[in-house]
Design a protein around this motif. Sequence first.
Motif, PDB file in Angstrom:
ATOM      1  N   GLN A   1       0.858  -1.173   0.000  1.00 26.46           N
ATOM      2  CA  GLN A   1       0.000   0.000   0.000  1.00 26.46           C
ATOM      3  C   GLN A   1       0.900   1.230   0.000  1.00 26.46           C
ATOM      4  N   PRO A   2       0.743   2.108  -0.967  1.00 31.66           N
ATOM      5  CA  PRO A   2       1.607   3.291  -0.984  1.00 31.66           C
ATOM      6  C   PRO A   2       1.322   4.196   0.208  1.00 31.66           C
ATOM      7  N   LYS A   3       2.380   4.712   0.803  1.00 28.54           N
ATOM      8  CA  LYS A   3       2.241   5.619   1.934  1.00 28.54           C
ATOM      9  C   LYS A   3       2.126   7.038   1.386  1.00 28.54           C
TER      10      LYS A   3
ATOM     11  N   ASN B   1       8.499  18.956   2.415  1.00 29.41           N
ATOM     12  CA  ASN B   1       8.060  18.934   1.027  1.00 29.41           C
ATOM     13  C   ASN B   1       7.978  17.486   0.563  1.00 29.41           C
ATOM     14  N   VAL B   2       6.987  17.196  -0.275  1.00 27.47           N
ATOM     15  CA  VAL B   2       6.828  15.860  -0.855  1.00 27.47           C
ATOM     16  C   VAL B   2       7.040  15.985  -2.349  1.00 27.47           C
ATOM     17  N   TYR B   3       8.020  15.270  -2.862  1.00 29.89           N
ATOM     18  CA  TYR B   3       8.349  15.297  -4.279  1.00 29.89           C
ATOM     19  C   TYR B   3       7.688  14.122  -4.989  1.00 29.89           C
ATOM     20  N   PRO B   4       7.562  14.195  -6.301  1.00 30.07           N
ATOM     21  CA  PRO B   4       6.994  13.048  -7.020  1.00 30.07           C
ATOM     22  C   PRO B   4       7.920  11.835  -6.939  1.00 30.07           C
ATOM     23  N   TYR B   5       7.346  10.676  -7.137  1.00 28.05           N
ATOM     24  CA  TYR B   5       8.049   9.396  -7.146  1.00 28.05           C
ATOM     25  C   TYR B   5       8.610   9.017  -5.776  1.00 28.05           C
ATOM     26  N   GLY B   6       8.008   9.520  -4.700  1.00 29.97           N
ATOM     27  CA  GLY B   6       8.312   9.020  -3.373  1.00 29.97           C
ATOM     28  C   GLY B   6       9.384   9.719  -2.577  1.00 29.97           C
ATOM     29  N   ALA B   7      10.031  10.734  -3.111  1.00 27.27           N
ATOM     30  CA  ALA B   7      11.044  11.456  -2.329  1.00 27.27           C
ATOM     31  C   ALA B   7      10.361  12.425  -1.371  1.00 27.27           C
ATOM     32  N   VAL B   8      10.911  12.526  -0.151  1.00 29.69           N
ATOM     33  CA  VAL B   8      10.332  13.388   0.879  1.00 29.69           C
ATOM     34  C   VAL B   8      11.453  14.195   1.515  1.00 29.69           C
ATOM     35  N   GLU B   9      11.221  15.492   1.707  1.00 27.53           N
ATOM     36  CA  GLU B   9      12.191  16.348   2.386  1.00 27.53           C
ATOM     37  C   GLU B   9      11.764  16.507   3.838  1.00 27.53           C
ATOM     38  N   LEU B  10      12.713  16.258   4.759  1.00 23.05           N
ATOM     39  CA  LEU B  10      12.424  16.284   6.188  1.00 23.05           C
ATOM     40  C   LEU B  10      13.191  17.403   6.876  1.00 23.05           C
ATOM     41  N   HIS B  11      12.643  17.859   7.994  1.00 25.61           N
ATOM     42  CA  HIS B  11      13.284  18.865   8.840  1.00 25.61           C
ATOM     43  C   HIS B  11      13.441  18.272  10.228  1.00 25.61           C
TER      44      HIS B  11
ATOM     45  N   LYS C   1      16.683  15.087   2.164  1.00 24.43           N
ATOM     46  CA  LYS C   1      15.729  14.300   1.394  1.00 24.43           C
ATOM     47  C   LYS C   1      15.982  12.816   1.643  1.00 24.43           C
ATOM     48  N   VAL C   2      14.887  12.062   1.724  1.00 23.95           N
ATOM     49  CA  VAL C   2      14.982  10.614   1.883  1.00 23.95           C
ATOM     50  C   VAL C   2      13.933   9.948   0.997  1.00 23.95           C
ATOM     51  N   ASN C   3      14.102   8.674   0.814  1.00 22.99           N
ATOM     52  CA  ASN C   3      13.126   7.876   0.102  1.00 22.99           C
ATOM     53  C   ASN C   3      11.919   7.647   1.008  1.00 22.99           C
ATOM     54  N   GLY C   4      10.723   7.792   0.470  1.00 25.51           N
ATOM     55  CA  GLY C   4       9.519   7.642   1.259  1.00 25.51           C
ATOM     56  C   GLY C   4       9.301   6.242   1.793  1.00 25.51           C
ATOM     57  N   GLN C   5       9.982   5.245   1.235  1.00 25.07           N
ATOM     58  CA  GLN C   5       9.836   3.883   1.722  1.00 25.07           C
ATOM     59  C   GLN C   5      10.519   3.690   3.069  1.00 25.07           C
ATOM     60  N   ARG C   6      11.410   4.596   3.447  1.00 28.80           N
ATOM     61  CA  ARG C   6      12.099   4.503   4.741  1.00 28.80           C
ATOM     62  C   ARG C   6      11.331   5.215   5.841  1.00 28.80           C
ATOM     63  N   LEU C   7      10.149   5.731   5.559  1.00 29.33           N
ATOM     64  CA  LEU C   7       9.383   6.509   6.528  1.00 29.33           C
ATOM     65  C   LEU C   7       8.122   5.776   6.945  1.00 29.33           C
ATOM     66  N   LYS C   8       7.651   6.100   8.150  1.00 23.69           N
ATOM     67  CA  LYS C   8       6.322   5.678   8.567  1.00 23.69           C
ATOM     68  C   LYS C   8       5.713   6.810   9.386  1.00 23.69           C
ATOM     69  N   HIS C   9       4.404   6.833   9.438  1.00 22.25           N
ATOM     70  CA  HIS C   9       3.697   7.890  10.145  1.00 22.25           C
ATOM     71  C   HIS C   9       3.975   7.801  11.635  1.00 22.25           C
ATOM     72  N   TYR C  10       4.071   8.962  12.273  1.00 20.79           N
ATOM     73  CA  TYR C  10       4.300   9.037  13.712  1.00 20.79           C
ATOM     74  C   TYR C  10       3.000   9.483  14.364  1.00 20.79           C
ATOM     75  N   TRP C  11       2.446   8.634  15.234  1.00 23.82           N
ATOM     76  CA  TRP C  11       1.150   8.912  15.849  1.00 23.82           C
ATOM     77  C   TRP C  11       1.264   9.280  17.314  1.00 23.82           C
ATOM     78  N   GLY C  12       2.434   9.156  17.915  1.00 25.75           N
ATOM     79  CA  GLY C  12       2.592   9.375  19.351  1.00 25.75           C
ATOM     80  C   GLY C  12       2.830  10.822  19.704  1.00 25.75           C
ATOM     81  N   GLY C  13       3.071  11.058  20.989  1.00 24.30           N
ATOM     82  CA  GLY C  13       3.363  12.395  21.489  1.00 24.30           C
ATOM     83  C   GLY C  13       4.851  12.674  21.416  1.00 24.30           C
ATOM     84  N   GLU C  14       5.296  13.569  22.250  1.00 22.68           N
ATOM     85  CA  GLU C  14       6.706  13.923  22.277  1.00 22.68           C
ATOM     86  C   GLU C  14       7.530  12.761  22.824  1.00 22.68           C
TER      87      GLU C  14
END
Length: 106
Positions: free
Chosen positions: A25-27, A61-71, A80-93
Amino acid sequence: MHLFSYENAKLYKEKTKIWHDKDNQPKVFEEGQRVLLFNLRLKLFLGKLKSRWSGPFLVVNVYPYGAVELHEKGSEREFKVNGQRLKHYWGGEVERNKSSFSLKDP
């Protein structure tokens, strides 16, 4: 004979791709979301209880083809990283302070 084997290989690859992609499933990431980054370097130092996810990071920023820029919070570093190395963060601090307890003999 060569054409027949070429066609069989092509059909096999198509079926394998369909089988593999049915569970993927694409993230979808959006700007402003917080995510966790899979740290590949921790594979060298395996630890049973060591988490391989670092973060949370902010999606800039979210780039096409799955690249994501993180701060990274607390610094001005953006990367920038590949979006396949990421997962959503649902927790607190996340509290980064580590504490240790000394055990005394009874």
